[in-house]
Design an enzyme around this catalytic site. Structure first.
Site, PDB file in Angstrom:
ATOM      1  N   GLU A   1     -24.882   9.300 -25.300  1.00 19.94           N
ATOM      2  CA  GLU A   1     -24.186   8.092 -24.844  1.00 19.94           C
ATOM      3  C   GLU A   1     -24.907   6.818 -25.271  1.00 19.94           C
ATOM      4  O   GLU A   1     -24.387   5.729 -25.124  1.00 19.94           O
ATOM      5  CB  GLU A   1     -23.925   8.119 -23.330  1.00 19.94           C
TER       6      GLU A   1
ATOM      7  N   CYS B   1     -17.511  14.853 -22.666  1.00 19.66           N
ATOM      8  CA  CYS B   1     -17.168  14.861 -21.237  1.00 19.66           C
ATOM      9  C   CYS B   1     -16.766  13.478 -20.745  1.00 19.66           C
ATOM     10  O   CYS B   1     -16.529  13.277 -19.568  1.00 19.66           O
ATOM     11  CB  CYS B   1     -18.308  15.418 -20.409  1.00 19.66           C
TER      12      CYS B   1
ATOM     13  N   ASP C   1     -19.953   5.658 -21.617  1.00 22.19           N
ATOM     14  CA  ASP C   1     -21.122   4.823 -21.879  1.00 22.19           C
ATOM     15  C   ASP C   1     -21.279   4.544 -23.363  1.00 22.19           C
ATOM     16  O   ASP C   1     -21.633   3.442 -23.755  1.00 22.19           O
ATOM     17  CB  ASP C   1     -22.383   5.493 -21.330  1.00 22.19           C
TER      18      ASP C   1
ATOM     19  N   HIS D   1       0.817  -1.215   0.000  1.00 17.37           N
ATOM     20  CA  HIS D   1       0.000   0.000   0.000  1.00 17.37           C
ATOM     21  C   HIS D   1       0.847   1.260   0.000  1.00 17.37           C
ATOM     22  O   HIS D   1       0.503   2.267  -0.599  1.00 17.37           O
ATOM     23  CB  HIS D   1      -0.936  -0.019   1.200  1.00 17.37           C
TER      24      HIS D   1
HETATM   25  C1  PEP Z   1     -19.818   8.974 -19.860  1.00 14.67           C
HETATM   26  O1  PEP Z   1     -20.613   8.039 -19.911  1.00 14.67           O
HETATM   27  O2  PEP Z   1     -18.871   9.115 -20.668  1.00 14.67           O
HETATM   28  C2  PEP Z   1     -19.945  10.005 -18.824  1.00 14.67           C
HETATM   29  C3  PEP Z   1     -19.220  11.100 -18.848  1.00 14.67           C
HETATM   30  O3  PEP Z   1     -20.817   9.757 -17.825  1.00 14.67           O
HETATM   31  P1  PEP Z   1     -20.552   8.782 -16.599  1.00 14.67           P
HETATM   32  O4  PEP Z   1     -19.129   8.346 -16.679  1.00 14.67           O
HETATM   33  O5  PEP Z   1     -20.886   9.542 -15.370  1.00 14.67           O
HETATM   34  O6  PEP Z   1     -21.540   7.667 -16.882  1.00 14.67           O
HETATM   35 MG    MG Z   2     -22.447   8.103 -18.761  1.00 11.77          MG
END
Ligand code: PEP
Ligand code: MG
Length: 824
Positions: free
Chosen positions: A691, A762, A715, A455
């Protein structure tokens, strides 16, 4: 070399050819941190030039002298193959002793091997034995202690398995075994060579010291025994892929770091303390010795009742503290590091510890004294384990257990006080010691025990501190205040360097720091390509504090505020006022910069108990995100009210996750408008996450109905490739750079640009240096990523032209696989 790691001694190894045997032995040495993987090829190279068959069925593969720089630490791997593999000129090798030696420390082993070969039957005994300890004892000239025979344990169901976790059974996977076992009412035991442990107690399991390659039996008796064994076997197998992937990731990261680190070597001779590289980097500091102060506990007894309650109160207080440290560490460092504290909590929850302590209390001893007695015994037992990886885990138990004592005695556990750049040396540091380090002054860590997967090593890497481990007891003899250069990349501590060498080390460190500083210094500059195209670089956050940190790190706003975290780990949903306060504070922290708040994305991998969501076979394909919001009007309207009230305080956009159909957009917009009108709140942009592949394909129609898109590549990738985003075995394949995923992002960006709406990304791909360039080339307007990636992505964008990135994107779209895209 006095010891041989148990994880490097494999009984009945699953190998059939000489090459398989050599590579298998090499892999054990790599996993145990003795060598870098190129040394395996060096072992093969040696076979082409010399004879490594010693005689009497013993072979001693060893690498080439010119490859010794790939050896971090002298070590052996012993592979027992009772049926033998063909070695040289048709001779059968049955005991393969692979040697990774830095100098001539292995000569003693060779001498013992040749002596054994002269003793009748001695080698035969090693080739046919079933206990790795017997081989270790023979090769290290120590007495062999056969495992104590225990009473047979009649089981109603059992299954034999071989553990293939490269680091053996350590606390993290073991706590999941315990969790599975506890779900069953019947008795469950793990049997190992005449020893056994209750599968429902973590200390018992760890006490078995199950290392890589060990055969064990999962056994159960009572009602449901069959199901319990099957269920446990499934858990063991499920974690296997994760453990192997983790070890592989650690190895690749260490090798990459080694390749990227500044190269520095002293020109003049110095004293050198060698260890195993644990966290890369170079630093100069004064040696400070960290000693954990021994807790002195007097045996003071009041009444059985009072002592019992004192112990119970201390245990629950410490459990609560550990939960808090887990949450804090998850926020600060990440889930992997936080798991250490969850495992510690599980160690303390072992009822047999409590039972033994209560036994002493009943005999008239004080609570603290009784607890310390059981704790010391358990820690000692764990320390005695022959596998150094498992023995190192004794520290976790000691750390957590001493916290309980300190709580009972009302002692504040103090951090060491440092006043100048310091290289900390210690036998080992507990996870809480490491977290309490004064980061202004600690520049490096050198540990005499432990291993590269301990660790301490994991935390050092996360904290970016150069570190070496397993340097041996002589490390602790170094005088306090000695000036040292620590090279965590090579696993070396240099002492008594000349002034000239200290100067060159400083220059190497400065060059490295300058590169990082140059990036940091420009972090507030916009990300404008050299041909004048500007992209916004935002951060993903969950609260006001993270938003402020992101701005400090160069982010120009927040492209994704995940609101799930407000709803997780609590008993009931947050009220409208509570949510409002969090959104308002985040807006304030951004001082007028853009903020996209995403409505609740529960379901899939994120579950909350108080919503009483029905069990789903396939939660990722179930009622999550927008689907859940639309089926729970009270959840949606409370959040929207909080959001619209907060919108009075600054620029906010609202974004909906997991949208699939146009009708959902219409319903969500209608709900927003109703709430807004009732509150007389300002109009805010309403956007959706892209997504679900269906949305990307129909992006032209969605673009008419929303104010912006934000592509969630995490996603989107799992749905396009039909690969669970959490699947350990598919992790490497589930790559957002797959051309199919990129094609859908391209369609989305094109539709958004044609309709004149904003399109961002994102998901994780936005923070990937190559991914960011391809995304911009595909026509994405802004990128939102983890705070730590902001400065580097901005630097990369500034060093590129838009037309280059467009060409790169076209080549990526034309590629045949993610690997081909990465090769661009
Ligand atoms: C994604 O799916 O890329 C995303 C930004 O949302 P999350 O990771 O919170 O599902
Ligand atoms: Mg997502």
């Amino acid at each position: 070399m006095e010891t041989i790691a148990k994880s490097c001694v494999i009984i009945k190894a699953p190998v059939h050819t000489k090459e398989e045997a050599i590579r298998f032995a090499g892999k054990r040495l790599v996993d145990a941190g003795y060598i870098a993987s190129p040394y395996i090829d060096s072992l093969m190279k040696r076979e082409a030039v010399s004879n490594t068959f010693l005689g009497s069925g013993v072979a001693i593969p060893h690498g080439m002298i010119e490859d010794r720089h790939h050896v971090f630490h002298t070590g052996l791997a012993v592979i027992q193959v009772p049926e033998g593999v063909v070695w040289q000129e048709g001779k059968l090798a049955r005991l393969i002793v692979a040697i990774a030696a830095q100098s001539d420390e292995h000569i003693a082993i060779l001498r013992r091997l040749t002596r054994l070969m002269q003793k009748e039957g001695a080698i035969e005994e090693l080739v046919t034995c079933t206990d790795a300890e017997r081989i270790i004892a023979a090769l290290t000239d120590t007495p062999y202690m056969p495992p104590a025979a225990t009473e047979p344990w009649p089981a109603d169901a059992k299954m034999e398995i071989m553990l293939d976790y490269p680091n053996g059974l350590h606390a993290r996977p073991a706590s999941q075994w315990v969790e599975t076992a506890k779900r069953h009412a019947c008795e469950i035991r793990i049997l190992k060579e005449g020893e056994r442990a209750d599968a429902k107690t973590l200390t018992g399991l760890l006490g078995l010291g199950i290392s890589f390659g060990q055969k064990i039996v999962l056994a159960a008796r009572g009602e449901g025994a069959e199901t319990a064994v099957r269920d446990l076997a499934e858990t063991v197998a499920r974690l296997s892929a994760e453990e192997i992937a983790d070890a592989e990731r650690a190895r690749v990261a260490a090798e990459q770091a080694r390749a990227n680190a500044p190269v520095w070597k002293p020109a003049a001779a110095t004293r050198m303390q060698l260890g195993v590289a644990a966290s890369p980097g170079l630093a100069i500091g004064k040696i400070v010795r960290h000693e954990s102060s021994a807790l002195v506990v007097e045996d003071k007894f009041t009444t059985t009742m009072e002592e019992g309650s004192a112990l119970e109160a201390a245990l629950s207080k410490v459990a609560a503290e550990l939960t808090e440290m887990e949450a804090e560490t998850r926020r600060r460092l990440g889930a992997g590091e936080a798991a250490i504290f969850a495992a510690q909590r599980e160690l303390l929850a072992d009822p047999s510890l409590m039972r033994a302590a209560i036994g002493d209390i009943m005999r008239g001893h004080g609570a603290a004294w009784s607890w310390k007695k059981v704790l010391d015994a358990r820690v000692d037992q764990q320390r005695q384990l022959p596998d150094p990886l498992l023995a190192a885990r004794a520290l976790d138990l000691k750390d957590a257990g001493e916290r309980v004592i300190a709580t009972m005695l009302g002692i504040e556990r103090k951090a060491i006080v440092l006043r100048e750049p310091s290289v900390l040396i210690a036998e080992d540091l507990t996870p809480s010691d490491t977290l309490q380090l004064d980061m202004r002054y600690v520049v490096g860590l050198a540990i005499s025990s432990g291993g590269p997967t301990s660790h301490t090593a994991i935390l050092a890497r996360t904290l970016g501190l150069p570190a070496l481990v397993a340097a041996g007891p002589s490390l602790l003899q170094i005088e306090y205040g000695t000036e040292a250069v620590i090279d965590g990349t090579a696993g070396c501590l240099y002492l008594g360097c000349t002034t000239a060498d200290i100067e060159t080390a400083r220059a190497a460190i400065r060059a490295q720091a300058l590169r990082i500083e140059a990036m940091r210094a420009d972090r507030y500059q916009r990300a404008t390509t050299s041909d004048g195209h500007t992209v916004s670089v935002f951060a993903n956050v969950t609260n006001a504090k993270q938003a402020a940190d992101a701005i400090e790190a160069g982010a120009e706003g927040v492209g994704l505020m995940r609101t799930e975290f407000l709803f997780l780990e609590r008993e009931s949903a947050p009220s409208e006022d509570e949510q409002y306060a969090v959104y308002r504070d985040t807006i304030a922290a951004l001082g007028g910069r853009p903020l996209i708040i995403r409505a609740l994305d529960i379901g899939g991998d994120k579950q909350v108990s108080y919503l009483d969501l029905p069990h789903e076979e396939n939660p990722f394909l179930g009622v999550r995100g927008a689907r859940l919001l639309l089926s729970r009007p009270e959840l949606l309207s409370t959040q929207l009210r909080a959001l619209y009230r907060a919108a009075e305080h600054g620029p906010v956009s609202i974004m909906f996750p997991m949208v699939t159909e146009l009708a959902e957009v219409a319903a969500l917009r209608a709900e927003c408008e109703q709430v807004r009108a009732a509150l007389k709140a300002p109009v805010v942009p309403l956007g959706i996450m892209v997504e679900v592949p269906a949305v990307a394909v129909m992006a032209d129609r969605f673009a008419q109905k929303v104010d912006f898109f934000s592509v969630g590549t995490n996603d989107l990738t799992q749905y396009v490739l039909a690969m669970d985003r959490q699947h350990p075995q598919l992790a490497a394949q589930a790559d957002p750079l797959n051309p199919a995923v990129l094609a859908l992002i391209g369609i989305t960006a094109k539709a958004a640009n044609a309709a004149g709406i904003h399109v961002g990304v994102c998901g994780g791909l936005a923070g990937d240096p190559l991914g960011a360039r391809i995304l911009i080339g595909l026509g994405v307007n802004d990128l939102s990523m983890s705070t730590q990636d902001v400065a580097i992505v901005k630097t990369i964008i500034r060093s590129e032209t838009l037309s280059n990135m467009q060409q790169l994107a076209q080549r990526a779209l034309a590629a045949g696989s993610a690997a081909e895209v990465r090769a661009l």
